[in-house]
Design a protein around this motif. Structure first.
Motif, PDB file in Angstrom:
ATOM      1  N   THR A 285      -6.252  -1.813   3.642  1.00  0.00           N
ATOM      2  CA  THR A 285      -5.831  -2.405   2.214  1.00  0.00           C
ATOM      3  C   THR A 285      -4.408  -2.122   2.171  1.00  0.00           C
ATOM      4  N   GLN A 287      -0.895  -1.313   0.407  1.00  0.00           N
ATOM      5  CA  GLN A 287      -0.257  -1.400  -1.107  1.00  0.00           C
ATOM      6  C   GLN A 287       1.116  -2.022  -1.182  1.00  0.00           C
ATOM      7  N   ARG A 288       1.378  -2.788  -2.067  1.00  0.00           N
ATOM      8  CA  ARG A 288       2.820  -3.268  -1.914  1.00  0.00           C
ATOM      9  C   ARG A 288       3.111  -2.968  -3.335  1.00  0.00           C
ATOM     10  N   GLU A 289       4.554  -2.567  -3.659  1.00  0.00           N
ATOM     11  CA  GLU A 289       4.973  -2.253  -4.861  1.00  0.00           C
ATOM     12  C   GLU A 289       5.154  -3.633  -5.619  1.00  0.00           C
ATOM     13  N   ARG A 290       4.816  -3.587  -6.668  1.00  0.00           N
ATOM     14  CA  ARG A 290       5.062  -4.954  -7.775  1.00  0.00           C
ATOM     15  C   ARG A 290       6.337  -4.708  -8.308  1.00  0.00           C
TER      16      ARG A 290
END
Length: 302
Positions: A285, A287-290
């Motif tokens: 999984t 994690q991408r910064e929004r």
């Protein structure tokens, strides 16, 4: 209290209190009465329906009787507390700027001198002005719409990633099957080579046995047919004895030699390695910064 707006023939807005049961059904009807026990505003049709039930006909209805409905209809909250369904949200803590039912307010803000909302609104007419919150409310609604679109886009990306991962897993499976096929073919090749070698040895021995059988059978026939030729019988007996000796020697050698058989021992390393694996790989999984899209939610105090 739900307030509706109906344009008249001169395009001027006329506000009136809406019937709460009709509003729940998606209709807009002007309220004529308010039931103190039900905590609801009722239009004339709903008043008739309300009074048709024996359990409700004794309720106290107040409100418009031909005069100004804005003056005759009481201004009271109609929304119930989520924690106490039998209680109306009718108290306001000015210190903390929160509303709640009498139970919640007394429990959490009892020392803050809370206000009964109908009295507070009557004594502070400006408290009902909602214009100051419209900009913040519009911004919040817009942010929610953008968030909804982005979440939908995230779901679409998630589905695409799932399909891509599924293809990768199946591709790994095909590669693993190819490796297994290669190992299978190598084992079968080795098996065939060893089979040919052992089978050739066994076939050679069988040919030698067949030759010995033929020779001894021939000697036996010769001895039986030479009853009057003593000299030839002598020769045949000697030759037969030699053949028997050679045959017994060969039989002894065959019986002494170990018998070769074929067997297959599976590679425990491969099976143990695969048995200890939970899958063909691991699913990560990431994690991408929004991007921040939200403005500050309203902090306007009413």
């Amino acid at each position: 209290m739900i307030v509706a707006n109906m344009a008249d023939g001169n395009a001027t807005g006329k506000h009136f209190v809406s019937c709460l049961p009709c509003s729940k059904q998606g209709r807009t009807s002007k309220a004529e009465k308010y039931c103190i026990q039900c905590w609801e505003y009722l239009c004339s049709n709903c008043v008739t329906l309300h009074n048709s039930f024996s359990a409700l006909c004794g309720h106290t209805l107040v409100g418009n009787s031909g005069g100004n409905e804005k003056a005759s209809l009481p201004s009271v909250p109609t929304e119930t507390c989520k924690s106490h369904a039998a209680k109306l949200i009718d108290y306001y803590c000015e210190r903390h700027d929160v509303v709640g039912c009498s139970v919640c307010i007394n429990k959490n803000h009892g020392s803050c001198y809370p206000h009964y909302i109908p009295d507070h609104v009557r004594n502070n007419p400006s408290a009902t002005e909602a214009s100051s919150i419209n900009n913040s409310l519009s911004k919040a609604l817009q942010n929610l719409k953008v968030l909804k679109e982005r979440q939908q886009h995230t779901r679409d990306e998630l589905k695409e990633a799932k399909e891509k991962c599924t293809r990768g897993i199946r591709h790994n499976k095909e590669e693993l099957l190819q490796i297994i096929d290669r190992l299978e073919n190598a084992c079968i090749k080795e098996l065939n080579e060893k089979f040919v070698d052992i089978d050739a040895k066994v076939q050679k021995q069988m040919n030698e046995i067949e030759d010995s059988l033929a020779e001894l059978t021939q000697r036996k026939t010769e001895i039986e047919s030479l009853q009057r030729n003593s000299s030839q019988i002598f020769v045949s007996v000697k030759l037969c004895a030699k053949s028997i000796g050679e045959t017994e020697k060969r039989i002894a050698e065959y019986m002494k030699a170990p018998k070769e058989v074929l067997s297959f021992d599976q590679s425990s390393e491969i099976f143990d390695f695969l048995a200890n694996k939970s899958g063909l790989g691991s699913v990560q999984t990431l994690q991408r910064e929004r991007m921040h899209i939200f403005g500050s939610f309203f902090k306007t105090k009413l």
